[in-house]
Scaffold this motif. Structure first.
Motif, PDB file in Angstrom:
ATOM      1  N   PHE A  67       0.866  -1.181   0.000  1.00  0.00           N
ATOM      2  CA  PHE A  67       0.000   0.000   0.000  1.00  0.00           C
ATOM      3  C   PHE A  67       0.900   1.228   0.000  1.00  0.00           C
ATOM      4  O   PHE A  67       1.933   1.249   0.671  1.00  0.00           O
TER       5      PHE A  67
ATOM      6  N   GLU B  99      -4.697   2.003  -2.249  1.00  0.00           N
ATOM      7  CA  GLU B  99      -5.310   0.671  -2.307  1.00  0.00           C
ATOM      8  C   GLU B  99      -4.284  -0.396  -1.946  1.00  0.00           C
ATOM      9  O   GLU B  99      -3.104  -0.271  -2.266  1.00  0.00           O
ATOM     10  N   TRP B 100      -4.760  -1.441  -1.279  1.00  0.00           N
ATOM     11  CA  TRP B 100      -3.913  -2.613  -1.071  1.00  0.00           C
ATOM     12  C   TRP B 100      -3.899  -3.445  -2.349  1.00  0.00           C
ATOM     13  O   TRP B 100      -4.944  -3.673  -2.967  1.00  0.00           O
TER      14      TRP B 100
ATOM     15  N   SER C  81       5.798   3.424   2.633  1.00  0.00           N
ATOM     16  CA  SER C  81       4.907   2.427   2.056  1.00  0.00           C
ATOM     17  C   SER C  81       4.683   1.338   3.099  1.00  0.00           C
ATOM     18  O   SER C  81       5.312   1.325   4.165  1.00  0.00           O
TER      19      SER C  81
END
Length: 413
Positions: free
Chosen positions: A121, A176-177, A235
């Motif tokens: 992510f 978004e993952w 991140s």
């Protein structure tokens, strides 16, 4: 990302580590499909045993490696691992060593059969793929168990890099993952440049790499960020899984300690003309990666469902009033895909007060039970006595009038 830490210091760590005898028993194996190992803190002993993770010593001072709640809804549990760099020259790196032992030539696993996946992510909207961490496998091009000395049994130290930006099954996006799968067709590159094969400039597939080094193998899993990532880049990684063929699996779920997670509570509030309110208290985790989005879902007595989302900054609290109708409503709160609190809230409508009945006048004192007039309230005996008195008075008046007439007549004649 040279991975020089393992090349230079592996054996000194083995000799100095208090649990070296235990490590000599070999790699800790897990059956594919087993629940992932939950990791909530860095632990070097657990990392060297392959059951946990630790910060690698060659991570720079400007790097960040920490467990956080979120961001958003991670693929496994509520938390993830954050990696960050303060400058373009910094590097963040953590490791787990499932193949680590006092004889890695026997416990390291072959490149052939290596596979895995991990999820990432990023908040970075510009070139998001460049800000994602890499999955790295540390090993050797040749394992020679027959060599007399341990350090001679391992030849051609290298780190194999699997980077999402070079393996975009779907484009990397911010907010978004995303899951990245390492398989035979994935593009990889190695840090050992002595032969010029499969280096960063001329990547190869994992299948090609395994075919080039059939007698080599790996034993350490790393997650790394740096060497060119923009300053203040950050991140996140979660749901890491690496397999050795179809028999061994090493899976990890990064979380924060349970008492550091966001919480919520539901309690009845004040009554209103139409029902009442539920008071929902929201406490965002102080170690949340970003503002926490709470979802409040209300199920009314008639079965209808209504949901609202409330965003609370990390470390802050909020209280929300939710209107509910008469009857029993179910109010539930969730965040990161997990229900945090739920309660039934009941408000009962007030019963209407009936109008007062007309009051009946009281009967006169001393009246007889058989002489009552229900409608007028007059007493019968008293009425008859009054009539007799009136009749007697009328007779007397009539006699007086006749006398007066007789006297007048006599006077005239």
């Amino acid at each position: 990302m040279t991975g020089s830490y393992w090349g230079a210091a592996m054996w000194s760590i083995i000799r100095g580590f208090a649990g070296a005898a235990a490590l000599g028993l070999g790699v800790v194996l897990a059956v594919p499909g087993s629940p992932p190992t939950v990791v909530t803190a860095f632990d070097e002993a657990a990392a060297l045993a392959g059951t946990g993770w630790a910060v690698q010593p060659d991570a720079t001072a400007g790097a960040t490696q920490q467990f956080v709640e979120g961001p958003a809804t991670p693929p496994a549990g509520r938390g993830s691992l954050e990696l960050g760099v303060a400058s373009t020259s910094d590097r963040a790196r953590v490791f787990s060593a499932p193949g680590f032992s006092d004889n890695p030539a026997e416990t390291f696993m072959p490149w052939d059969g290596l596979s895995g996946s991990f999820s990432t992510f990023t908040f970075t909207a510009t070139n998001p793929g460049d800000s994602l961490p890499a999955l790295q496998l540390v090993g050797y091009q040749l394992l020679d168990p027959s060599a007399p000395l341990p350090q001679d049994r391992l030849v051609g130290f290298t780190t194999l890099n699997f980077e999402p930006r070079s393996n975009q099954q779907s484009p990397a996006v911010a907010g978004e993952w995303q899951e990245w799968v390492l398989d035979a067709d994935s593009l990889v590159w190695q840090t050992n440049t002595s032969s010029g094969f499969c280096v960063q400039a001329t990547r190869c597939t994992l299948a090609e790499f395994a075919a080039e080094y059939p007698d080599g193998g790996w034993g350490v899993i790393q997650l790394g960020l740096g060497s060119g990532v923009a300053a203040d880049g950050r991140s996140f990684a979660d749901d890491v899984m690496v397999r050795n063929g179809t028999t061994d699996e090493f899976a990890f779920d990064f979380e924060v300690a349970a008492d550091l997670n966001s919480t919520a509570a539901v309690a009845p509030g004040a009554a209103t003309d139409t029902g009442g309110t539920a008071i929902v208290t929201l406490d965002a985790s102080a170690v949340a990666a970003d503002s926490v989005v709470f979802t409040i879902t209300t199920t009314a007595p008639d079965g209808s469902v209504e949901s609202i989302e409330v965003e609370v900054p990390a470390g802050a609290s909020d209280a929300v009033e939710v209107a509910v109708p008469h009857g029993t409503s179910r109010v539930a709160v969730s965040a990161q895909g997990v229900e945090l609190a739920a309660a039934d809230v009941t408000f009962t409508a007030a019963t209407p007060t009936p109008p007062p009945s007309p009051s009946e006048p009281a009967a006169p004192a001393g009246s007889g039970s058989g002489d009552e007039l229900a409608e007028s309230g007059f007493e019968g005996g008293a009425l008859m006595a009054g009539l007799a008195l009136l009749m007697g008075g009328a007779t007397a008046l009539a006699a007086s009038a006749a006398t007066r007439r007789r006297r007048a007549t006599a006077h005239v004649g």
